[in-house]
Enzyme design. Structure first.
Site, short mmCIF file in Angstrom:
data_model
loop_
_atom_site.label_atom_id
_atom_site.label_comp_id
_atom_site.label_asym_id
_atom_site.label_seq_id
_atom_site.Cartn_x
_atom_site.Cartn_y
_atom_site.Cartn_z
N TRP A 105 -3.01 -3.92 0.92
CA TRP A 105 -2.58 -2.63 0.38
C TRP A 105 -3.70 -1.94 -0.38
O TRP A 105 -3.88 -0.73 -0.26
CB TRP A 105 -1.36 -2.79 -0.53
CG TRP A 105 -0.12 -3.17 0.22
CD1 TRP A 105 0.63 -4.29 0.03
CD2 TRP A 105 0.52 -2.43 1.28
NE1 TRP A 105 1.69 -4.30 0.92
CE2 TRP A 105 1.64 -3.17 1.69
CE3 TRP A 105 0.24 -1.22 1.93
CZ2 TRP A 105 2.50 -2.75 2.71
CZ3 TRP A 105 1.08 -0.80 2.95
CH2 TRP A 105 2.20 -1.56 3.33
N ASP A 175 -1.32 0.67 -8.31
CA ASP A 175 -0.22 0.57 -7.35
C ASP A 175 0.61 -0.63 -7.80
O ASP A 175 0.20 -1.77 -7.66
CB ASP A 175 -0.78 0.35 -5.94
CG ASP A 175 0.32 0.09 -4.91
OD1 ASP A 175 1.51 0.08 -5.28
OD2 ASP A 175 -0.03 -0.10 -3.72
N LYS A 199 11.01 -2.50 -3.45
CA LYS A 199 10.83 -3.92 -3.73
C LYS A 199 11.60 -4.32 -4.98
O LYS A 199 12.50 -5.12 -4.93
CB LYS A 199 9.35 -4.26 -3.86
CG LYS A 199 8.72 -4.48 -2.50
CD LYS A 199 7.53 -3.64 -2.22
CE LYS A 199 7.10 -3.78 -0.76
NZ LYS A 199 5.99 -2.89 -0.46
C1 LIG Z 1 5.05 -2.26 0.12
C2 LIG Z 1 3.82 -1.84 -0.54
C3 LIG Z 1 3.20 -0.62 -0.24
C4 LIG Z 1 3.72 0.32 0.82
O1 LIG Z 1 4.78 1.03 0.33
P1 LIG Z 1 5.46 2.22 1.18
O2 LIG Z 1 6.46 2.71 0.18
O3 LIG Z 1 6.05 1.59 2.39
O4 LIG Z 1 4.42 3.21 1.51
C5 LIG Z 1 2.06 -0.27 -0.94
N1 LIG Z 1 1.55 -1.08 -1.88
C6 LIG Z 1 2.12 -2.26 -2.19
C7 LIG Z 1 1.51 -3.11 -3.25
C8 LIG Z 1 3.26 -2.67 -1.53
O5 LIG Z 1 3.83 -3.84 -1.85
#
Ligand SMILES: *Cc1c(COP(=O)(O)O)cnc(C)c1O
Length: 363
Positions: A105, A175, A199
């Site tokens: 990511w 993030d 999540k």
């Molecule tokens: C799941 C995830 C993403 C992607 O998220 P989307 O909402 O599907 O764009 C980005 N960064 C991390 C750390 C993730 O776990």
């Protein structure tokens, strides 16, 4: 199997929600809070929905102790849109940004930012298989960089920062998609926090974005309207139609957190769940946890079996015993148990006892 024939869901996202929240959602479908309007049918311009979004913002501010002068937004496009949007708003074409690349990511976040300006990896652990996060002092941020970006929990590889990375005086962008509201975080030490909700916080289709006054006031010009943070700040996340039902679920998940000890309660339960799985694996050579001890994630536990040939039967038998979502991400292989806030301790204990049993039969 749990209540309603539900499996023990270890999926990485969208992930398990508290059953209480699922039930509140189904009750709100025909009639939201006695308004007469169904949850999927109510206008985002109505007082009924305004109360929902205000409540969600208020609860999130309280749970994370967000400073009053910070902005809290609920956007769409996922964390993936934020990879580009943060760069566009914070550095523009002339700017620079440094990234801690701790997995897939953060690599994607860097790739998108590099389409905007001068973005580089200050640290990249790909050659070691992303088993750990960097220690302070092991990387340097460019003198004239606009910000440092990191990914607090590495969902694919199962690593997590357990202390604040040193940004060497630069603003921090994080993030936090897979550990927001599941770990301690000092919001005031960050300028942007973004997270897809699916999540730890609720359903897919809602992206939480928290902005410091610095990030909210960057003077970059010529940004497309929908990608400009100021658009959404000025309209209280309702410049265009937001994900109304998703924001409702988010509010219900936060209310559930409040009833269960808030952030501290969540962290305590998460620690116990993680300790249960890592403790079991540390006691035997049968299991090979992927992450280095000091970088282990409390949210995504990843491992291989010493005999990788047994992984297929592990997954099949787990499913036969009512446990789903355990297949590791293709970049690591093996097994991954995602044990976010809403994953009950009971599910983790069920998994642990299945693992002990599996080991005694195959070890
Ligand atoms: C799941 C995830 C993403 C992607 O998220 P989307 O909402 O599907 O764009 C980005 N960064 C991390 C750390 C993730 O776990």
């Amino acid at each position: 199997m749990g209540a309603h024939g539900r499996i023990h869901n270890f999926g990485a996202g969208p992930a398990v929600l508290p059953l209480e929240v699922v039930n509140e959602f189904s009750e709100a479908l025909p009639n939201l809070g006695g308004s007469g309007f169904g949850l999927l049918e109510v206008s985002h311009r109505s007082g009924t929905f305004q109360e929902v979004i205000d409540s969600a913002v208020r609860r999130l501010r309280k749970i994370l102790s967000v400073p009053d002068e910070y902005e809290v937004l609920f956007l769409q496009g996922g964390a993936s849109t934020q990879f580009y949007m943060t760069a566009l708003n914070l550095m523009g074409k002339m700017g620079k940004a440094d990234f801690l690349v701790t997995g897939g990511w953060s690599q994607k976040a860097l790739d998108e930012a590099a389409k905007v300006g001068d973005a580089v990896a200050a640290w990249d652990d790909s050659k070691n298989g992303f088993k750990s996060v960097p220690k302070n002092g092991s990387y340097s941020v460019r003198e004239d960089s606009d910000y440092l970006h990191y990914t607090s929990n590495n969902t694919l590889f199962g690593t997590q920062f357990h202390s604040l990375p040193d940004s060497q005086g630069k603003p921090r962008v994080v993030d936090a998609s897979s550990d927001i509201c599941g770990m301690p975080i000092d919001v005031s030490e960050h300028d942007v926090i973004y997270a897809g909700a699916q999540k730890n916080l609720g359903p897919s289709g809602v992206t939480v974005v928290i902005l410091s006054p610095w990030a909210a006031g960057r003077p970059e010009e010529g940004i497309p309207t929908m990608l400009d943070y100021r658009t959404h700040i000025n309209k209280g996340s309702m410049f265009n139609t937001p994900n109304t039902s998703g924001i409702y679920v988010l509010d219900r998940v936060l209310a559930w957190m409040e009833r269960n000890g808030g952030l501290e309660g969540a962290i305590e339960r998460n620690q116990k769940k993680a300790d249960t799985l890592y403790g079991l694996m540390d006691g035997s050579d049968f299991w090979r946890p992927h992450a280095s001890k000091d970088s282990r994630s409390m949210m995504n536990v990843t491992w291989r079996l010493a005999d990788e040939g047994l992984e297929g039967s592990f997954l099949t038998e787990a499913e036969e015993n009512g446990m789903g979502g355990l297949r590791g991400h293709r970049s690591v292989g093996g097994i991954r148990a995602s044990i976010y806030n809403a994953c009950p301790l009971e599910s983790v204990e069920t998994l642990a006892s299945f693992m002990s049993d599996f080991e005694s039969r195959h070890g």
